[in-house]
Design a protein around this motif. Sequence first.
Motif, short mmCIF file in Angstrom:
data_model
loop_
_atom_site.label_atom_id
_atom_site.label_comp_id
_atom_site.label_asym_id
_atom_site.label_seq_id
_atom_site.Cartn_x
_atom_site.Cartn_y
_atom_site.Cartn_z
N LEU A 287 0.74 -1.24 -0.18
CA LEU A 287 -0.01 -0.10 0.05
C LEU A 287 0.79 1.37 -0.05
O LEU A 287 0.22 2.24 -0.63
N ASN A 288 1.88 1.25 0.72
CA ASN A 288 2.80 2.41 0.73
C ASN A 288 3.34 2.81 -0.58
O ASN A 288 3.45 3.89 -0.84
N SER B 104 1.66 6.13 -2.59
CA SER B 104 2.64 6.94 -2.30
C SER B 104 2.35 8.59 -2.05
O SER B 104 2.72 9.09 -1.25
N GLU B 105 1.45 8.91 -2.94
CA GLU B 105 0.82 10.20 -2.69
C GLU B 105 0.08 10.39 -1.41
O GLU B 105 -0.20 11.67 -1.24
N PHE B 106 -0.32 9.53 -0.70
CA PHE B 106 -1.21 9.72 0.45
C PHE B 106 -0.68 9.21 1.60
O PHE B 106 -1.03 8.63 2.59
N LYS B 107 0.80 9.16 1.59
CA LYS B 107 1.64 8.75 2.81
C LYS B 107 1.07 9.31 4.16
O LYS B 107 0.86 8.44 4.98
N LEU C 150 -4.54 6.86 9.08
CA LEU C 150 -5.85 5.94 8.97
C LEU C 150 -5.27 4.66 9.53
O LEU C 150 -6.01 3.74 10.27
N LEU C 151 -4.05 4.33 9.48
CA LEU C 151 -3.33 2.97 9.92
C LEU C 151 -3.32 3.16 11.59
O LEU C 151 -3.40 2.03 12.36
N SER C 152 -3.25 4.15 11.99
CA SER C 152 -3.17 4.56 13.40
C SER C 152 -4.45 4.69 14.16
O SER C 152 -4.52 4.54 15.40
#
Length: 79
Positions: free
Chosen positions: A8-9, A13-16, A22-24
């Motif tokens: 996903l990263n 990549s433009e939504f780092k 969101l993952l947090s």
Amino acid sequence: MPLEHHPLNREFSEFKTQLHALLSSDGHFVRLANEYEELDKRIYEVESGRVAMDEVLLLGLKMQRVSLKDELSAYLHKA
């Protein structure tokens, strides 16, 4: 064509920043991201020849991965 994982990263990549946030904080997003990563690993294993699988089943896994990626993308665009 070389085999690649599609983490996903790299895919987003433009939504780092949004991805990290969101993952947090979003349990549903985390579940979807984990499901996506597991599908990606399974697909890679089949494509690398380490695991045997019927082409139709492999195609089904790829379609699931695309569907999850679309759903994750929608989350990221809203964040």
